[in-house]
Design a protein around this motif. Structure first.
Motif, PDB file in Angstrom:
ATOM      1  N   GLU A 238     -31.268 -14.035 106.240  1.00  0.00           N
ATOM      2  CA  GLU A 238     -30.227 -13.322 105.468  1.00  0.00           C
ATOM      3  C   GLU A 238     -30.112 -14.231 104.386  1.00  0.00           C
ATOM      4  O   GLU A 238     -30.663 -15.135 103.817  1.00  0.00           O
ATOM      5  N   GLU A 239     -29.825 -13.319 103.218  1.00  0.00           N
ATOM      6  CA  GLU A 239     -29.254 -13.159 102.489  1.00  0.00           C
ATOM      7  C   GLU A 239     -28.404 -14.657 101.637  1.00  0.00           C
ATOM      8  O   GLU A 239     -27.281 -14.404 102.566  1.00  0.00           O
ATOM      9  N   PRO A 240     -28.626 -15.923 101.149  1.00  0.00           N
ATOM     10  CA  PRO A 240     -27.179 -16.723 101.007  1.00  0.00           C
ATOM     11  C   PRO A 240     -26.729 -16.603  99.873  1.00  0.00           C
ATOM     12  O   PRO A 240     -27.270 -15.897  99.192  1.00  0.00           O
ATOM     13  N   SER A 241     -25.204 -17.371  99.963  1.00  0.00           N
ATOM     14  CA  SER A 241     -24.813 -16.845  98.974  1.00  0.00           C
ATOM     15  C   SER A 241     -25.487 -17.772  97.806  1.00  0.00           C
ATOM     16  O   SER A 241     -26.126 -18.252  98.155  1.00  0.00           O
ATOM     17  N   CYS A 242     -25.273 -17.341  96.856  1.00  0.00           N
ATOM     18  CA  CYS A 242     -25.282 -18.610  95.295  1.00  0.00           C
ATOM     19  C   CYS A 242     -24.785 -19.674  95.905  1.00  0.00           C
ATOM     20  O   CYS A 242     -25.508 -20.702  95.780  1.00  0.00           O
ATOM     21  N   ARG A 243     -23.574 -20.129  96.574  1.00  0.00           N
ATOM     22  CA  ARG A 243     -23.306 -21.182  96.701  1.00  0.00           C
ATOM     23  C   ARG A 243     -24.239 -22.388  97.914  1.00  0.00           C
ATOM     24  O   ARG A 243     -24.794 -23.585  97.704  1.00  0.00           O
ATOM     25  N   ILE A 244     -24.543 -21.432  98.132  1.00  0.00           N
ATOM     26  CA  ILE A 244     -25.469 -22.008  99.560  1.00  0.00           C
ATOM     27  C   ILE A 244     -27.056 -21.985  99.119  1.00  0.00           C
ATOM     28  O   ILE A 244     -27.117 -23.120  99.442  1.00  0.00           O
ATOM     29  N   ALA A 245     -27.375 -21.253  98.100  1.00  0.00           N
ATOM     30  CA  ALA A 245     -28.571 -21.574  97.964  1.00  0.00           C
ATOM     31  C   ALA A 245     -28.633 -22.630  96.924  1.00  0.00           C
ATOM     32  O   ALA A 245     -29.555 -23.218  97.126  1.00  0.00           O
ATOM     33  N   THR A 246     -27.212 -22.866  95.689  1.00  0.00           N
ATOM     34  CA  THR A 246     -27.501 -24.045  94.698  1.00  0.00           C
ATOM     35  C   THR A 246     -27.802 -25.092  95.859  1.00  0.00           C
ATOM     36  O   THR A 246     -28.154 -26.340  95.576  1.00  0.00           O
TER      37      THR A 246
END
Length: 262
Positions: A238-246
């Motif tokens: 699943e593509e993570p949100s920018c927040r989760i990825a950071t």
């Protein structure tokens, strides 16, 4: 930054973005002039993103007076604006008023979404408006959605007389990427064409291949640097949100700091 002022600024930027979208769709003003103003609008959002990220991500600094809940809400505000700006850029692109192709020097393929410090490192984040090939001239099967520039400020202070051609050593580049891989062990191209693939998201590090860092002649002659992708963290399908990825990148950098200090 308190939540009230953050929400007021978010409302301002969201309203301005929505006005630009409506003016484009309804033909209230010239699309070309609106497209020409878009880069400056994205630029005006940068200090807001920086303040949100640096305020919420206070790790390794003096203890923050903000609660964990408040920090989380600040990052949610950042995510809301990122999504709005991406939608705005893609709306202009769908109307053929700008390009999001990274190979086009006049494109808006990505935009700045924050800067913050982590110990001796300064992290600057960028979001790609659409999946973009990891390398411009070679099909690696990787597509990037985020980039983080990690500047090692400690190294720069320790070596103030460093030669210009070696400055690139002070910055590391990390990417959020995905690749579609064969889900069946030992499968062939036919199984891939039948849809038996799985999308895998990961965070990886740019490893320079060409030109070599200490060869100034190669740097002058090289039009597009080439590098490989060193996977550091597998994030799933699943593509993570920018927040989760950071968040994941922050954890990775903190682990690197801990290991380097031992």
């Amino acid at each position: 930054m308190d939540l009230q002022s953050a929400n007021l600024q978010l409302h301002f930027f969201m309203s301005r973005a929505e006005d630009m979208r409506k003016h484009l769709i309804e033909g209230i003003s010239g699309g070309e002039s609106l497209a020409a103003s878009l880069p400056s609008f994205l630029f005006t959002c940068q200090p807001f993103f920086n303040h949100l990220e640096s305020t919420a991500r206070c790790t390794l600094k003096e203890k923050s007076l903000l609660s964990e809940s408040t920090c989380s809400q600040l990052l949610d505000i950042s995510e809301t604006l990122i999504n709005k700006l991406e939608n705005l850029v893609l709306t202009f692109a769908s109307n053929e008023l700008l390009s999001v192709d990274e190979t086009d020097p006049n494109s808006i393929s990505h935009f700045h979404i924050g800067q913050w410090e982590l110990g001796p490192m300064k992290v600057t984040s960028f979001h790609y408006c659409q999946p973009t090939p990891y390398l411009a001239q070679v099909n690696t099967g990787l597509y990037k959605r985020m980039r983080w520039n990690v500047d090692r400020m400690e190294d720069a202070m320790q070596q103030p007389q460093k030669e210009v051609e070696m400055e690139a050593d002070d910055t590391e580049y990390y990417f959020l990427c995905f690749e579609d891989i064969n889900a069946l062990p030992g499968g062939d191209n036919e199984s891939i064409s039948n849809g038996n693939v799985v999308r895998v998201w990961s965070i990886g590090q740019w490893i320079q291949v060409y030109p070599e860092m200490n060869d100034i002649d190669d740097w002058v002659l090289c039009r597009i640097p080439q590098g490989t992708y060193l996977k550091r963290v597998i994030l799933g399908s699943e593509e993570p949100s920018c927040r989760i990825a950071t968040d994941c990148l922050q954890q990775l950098l903190m682990l690197d700091l801990k290991n380097s200090s031992q």
